[in-house]
Enzyme design. Structure first.
Site, PDB file in Angstrom:
ATOM      1  N   HIS A   1      56.167 -39.676  69.779  1.00  0.00           N
ATOM      2  CA  HIS A   1      55.185 -40.189  70.742  1.00  0.00           C
ATOM      3  C   HIS A   1      54.617 -41.484  70.135  1.00  0.00           C
ATOM      4  O   HIS A   1      53.446 -41.601  69.847  1.00  0.00           O
ATOM      5  CB  HIS A   1      54.104 -39.134  71.022  1.00  0.00           C
TER       6      HIS A   1
ATOM      7  N   GLU B   1      53.125 -34.706  81.765  1.00  0.00           N
ATOM      8  CA  GLU B   1      51.797 -35.337  81.779  1.00  0.00           C
ATOM      9  C   GLU B   1      51.410 -35.653  83.202  1.00  0.00           C
ATOM     10  O   GLU B   1      52.218 -36.174  83.975  1.00  0.00           O
ATOM     11  CB  GLU B   1      51.783 -36.680  81.005  1.00  0.00           C
TER      12      GLU B   1
ATOM     13  N   GLU C   1      58.488 -41.174  76.878  1.00  0.00           N
ATOM     14  CA  GLU C   1      58.425 -42.447  77.607  1.00  0.00           C
ATOM     15  C   GLU C   1      59.091 -43.620  76.889  1.00  0.00           C
ATOM     16  O   GLU C   1      58.428 -44.594  76.501  1.00  0.00           O
ATOM     17  CB  GLU C   1      56.971 -42.803  77.921  1.00  0.00           C
TER      18      GLU C   1
ATOM     19  N   ARG D   1      51.537 -28.981  74.798  1.00  0.00           N
ATOM     20  CA  ARG D   1      52.496 -30.031  74.451  1.00  0.00           C
ATOM     21  C   ARG D   1      51.820 -30.995  73.480  1.00  0.00           C
ATOM     22  O   ARG D   1      50.760 -31.540  73.783  1.00  0.00           O
ATOM     23  CB  ARG D   1      52.935 -30.773  75.712  1.00  0.00           C
TER      24      ARG D   1
ATOM     25  N   ASN E   1      56.469 -37.642  83.247  1.00  0.00           N
ATOM     26  CA  ASN E   1      55.050 -37.994  83.206  1.00  0.00           C
ATOM     27  C   ASN E   1      54.746 -38.804  84.459  1.00  0.00           C
ATOM     28  O   ASN E   1      55.366 -39.841  84.697  1.00  0.00           O
ATOM     29  CB  ASN E   1      54.730 -38.843  81.973  1.00  0.00           C
TER      30      ASN E   1
ATOM     31  N   TYR F   1      51.637 -40.519  86.866  1.00  0.00           N
ATOM     32  CA  TYR F   1      50.227 -40.884  87.066  1.00  0.00           C
ATOM     33  C   TYR F   1      49.976 -41.561  88.406  1.00  0.00           C
ATOM     34  O   TYR F   1      48.962 -41.360  89.040  1.00  0.00           O
ATOM     35  CB  TYR F   1      49.758 -41.812  85.935  1.00  0.00           C
TER      36      TYR F   1
HETATM   37  C1  FCB Z   1      51.073 -41.961  78.942  1.00  0.00           C
HETATM   38  C2  FCB Z   1      51.158 -41.606  77.472  1.00  0.00           C
HETATM   39  C3  FCB Z   1      49.985 -40.817  76.959  1.00  0.00           C
HETATM   40  C4  FCB Z   1      48.685 -41.295  77.551  1.00  0.00           C
HETATM   41  C5  FCB Z   1      48.778 -41.400  79.058  1.00  0.00           C
HETATM   42  C6  FCB Z   1      47.500 -41.828  79.722  1.00  0.00           C
HETATM   43  O1  FCB Z   1      51.866 -43.078  79.191  1.00  0.00           O
HETATM   44  O2  FCB Z   1      52.334 -40.884  77.217  1.00  0.00           O
HETATM   45  O3  FCB Z   1      49.998 -40.882  75.563  1.00  0.00           O
HETATM   46  O4  FCB Z   1      48.301 -42.469  76.963  1.00  0.00           O
HETATM   47  O5  FCB Z   1      49.795 -42.296  79.396  1.00  0.00           O
END
Ligand code: FCB
Length: 479
Positions: free
Chosen positions: A147, A372, A192, A103, A318, A320
């Site tokens: 992006h 992500e 995002e 990607r 995405n 985290y």
């Molecule tokens: C996300 C972004 C990516 C990267 C990660 C850690 O929000 O899409 O570009 O910075 O965080």
């Protein structure tokens, strides 16, 4: 465990995998269907460099990085990982890892330097070579159009606050679809949009660095509108690639059970999850959020919401961490003793399965991809090795959470580690390392971290994994 010992008798290379990384790799990979997509992710501004070569125009990030104090280490994406000149080497790295999907994003100012007017053939040539190089190695290209690197010339005309940027974006999308649509595994419009709108236009910590709540919500609307118009434009081209969008999504948990914190968590859920999902999938913004916004609610022209609600072939998620929300001072996860990454983000794998199951319960979803997931740690290259056991554990636990969701009936089809290589982490510059591959920025030398070896072992097994019970369950949910 039983499955692993049976496999080990029939597949010799799994001896090595099991020896290096333990039974976990085999057992984890066995929870996914054989056609599950395992990939890695990057974005243009964070890796390409060559910011002023071959006719590329300035982006809002080039401009933002020039502001004193905007970037933690005073750096920029001017050189980044020099991927523009090293894409062959980076494709070879991916082939070596054994991933079947990549990607990445196209830099709008590289292919149309002013955002309008002439196209830049040299810019398109770069992506043309990249696509061919990936396909030659059996790696499927998952494209993202935006992006975060808006051509600076468009920013000077108001950027995403100006409704005409929506039309420029649709032109750009149609041109990319015309040239690359038949070779792309998918095309996502935005990465995002919440981050672009809020961190870029309300918090001001990302480009273009504005601080206006009202502007931010108008930008959020224009981004979603541009997604809809771009999908229409790409489909009008006869684009065969699956089309969708990538959203950052995280469960919002109240900091305490107090009524005020519960209400705040519900509002934040509306601003981050429902604002985007309701618009894309139901063609409306959530009432509670509109009521909260009052006069700051965006101007929505007649027909906009229907335009936003285009049929989606997929949604990228995405993930985290979770978010804690409350009316008190923001909680410091480190002080609270929670496990965190180098970003200060809490490690909370259960949030991924919780999020996916909730989205399935609340919406009529297209197939999902985790576009992500990954973690920054303070990696050190010592004697040619980066021992990043924390990152391996992070990935294992999040992949396991994704398997939980799959087994719970969520139609999730792929997973991309953020990131292939260490890169320019926006306002944090080069101070945060997310890569499976370590980059020495002085020499541009790439070194596989232990996590890269782990992911290679995992992907090797996942490609050959047997059809198991979990797979049957997932297949049923897709029927
Ligand atoms: C996300 C972004 C990516 C990267 C990660 C850690 O929000 O899409 O570009 O910075 O965080």
């Amino acid at each position: 465990m039983i499955a692993m010992s049976a496999d080990m008798r029939t597949k010799p290379d799994e001896h090595a995998i099991a020896k290096a990384f333990g039974a976990g790799v085999v057992a984890l990979a066995d929870r996914f269907p054989r056609n599950f997509v395992w990939g890695v992710a990057t974005s243009a501004y964070q890796i390409e460099g060559a910011a002023h070569e071959d006719g590329r125009g300035d982006s809002i990030w080039d401009e933002f990085c020039r502001r004193p104090g905007a970037i933690r280490d005073g750096s920029s994406g001017e050189h980044a990982c020099d991927h523009y000149h090293r894409s062959g080497e980076d494709i070879a790295l991916m082939a070596d890892l054994g991933v079947t999907a990549y990607r990445f994003s196209i830099a709008w100012p590289r292919v149309r330097p002013l955002g309008a007017g002439d196209w830049n053939e040299k810019g398109f040539d770069f992506y043309d070579r990249l696509l061919d190089g990936l396909l030659e190695r059996g790696i499927a290209p998952y494209l993202t159009l935006y992006h975060w690197d808006l051509p600076q010339a468009l920013q000077e005309g108001g950027g995403w606050l100006n409704r005409s940027t929506v039309d420029r974006f649709a032109e750009y999308a149609a041109e990319v679809a015309r040239r690359f649509g038949s070779r792309a595994a998918s095309i996502a419009t935005h990465n995002e949009p919440w981050v672009v709108a809020i961190l870029g236009h309300e918090a001001g910590i990302f480009a273009p660095g504005l601080k206006s709540w009202r502007s931010a919500m108008q930008v959020a609307h224009h981004l979603l509108l541009s997604h809809g118009v771009a999908l229409q434009a790409m489909r009008a081209q006869g684009c065969a690639a699956p089309l969708g969008i990538t959203l950052n999504q995280a469960p919002i948990h109240p900091a305490t059970e107090s009524p005020a914190d519960l209400a705040k968590a519900r509002l934040d859920d509306g601003l981050t999850i429902r604002w985007y999902m309701d618009a894309l999938l139901r063609g409306r913004y959530p009432e509670d959020v509109l009521a909260f916004l009052g006069e700051d609610a965006p101007q929505v022209a007649h027909g906009d919401m229907e335009t936003i609600r285009q049929p989606l072939d997929f949604i990228g998620i995405n993930y985290y961490t979770r978010n804690l929300s409350g009316t008190g001072a923001p909680l410091d996860p480190i002080a609270s003793g929670r496990e965190v990454t180098d970003m200060g983000w809490e490690v909370f794998p259960g949030g991924l399965s919780e999020l996916l199951l909730r989205l399935k319960a609340d919406y009529d979803l297209p197939p999902l991809y985790i576009t992500e997931n990954g973690a920054a740690y303070p990696d050190r290259l010592v004697d040619g090795r980066v021992a990043d056991a924390d990152r391996i554990r992070y990935l294992q636990r999040h992949i396991a959470a994704m398997a939980d969701a799959l087994e719970g009936g969520v139609d999730v089809r792929g997973y991309f580690v953020w990131s292939l290589i260490d890169n320019f982490e926006w306002a944090d510059g080069y101070t945060r390392r997310f890569g499976l591959v370590y980059v020495d920025y002085a020499t541009q030398r790439r070194t596989l971290k232990d996590s890269a070896h782990w992911y290679r072992a995992f992907c090797a097994h996942a490609r050959g994994a047997r059809v198991g019970a979990s797979r049957a369950a997932a297949g049923a949910s897709r029927g």
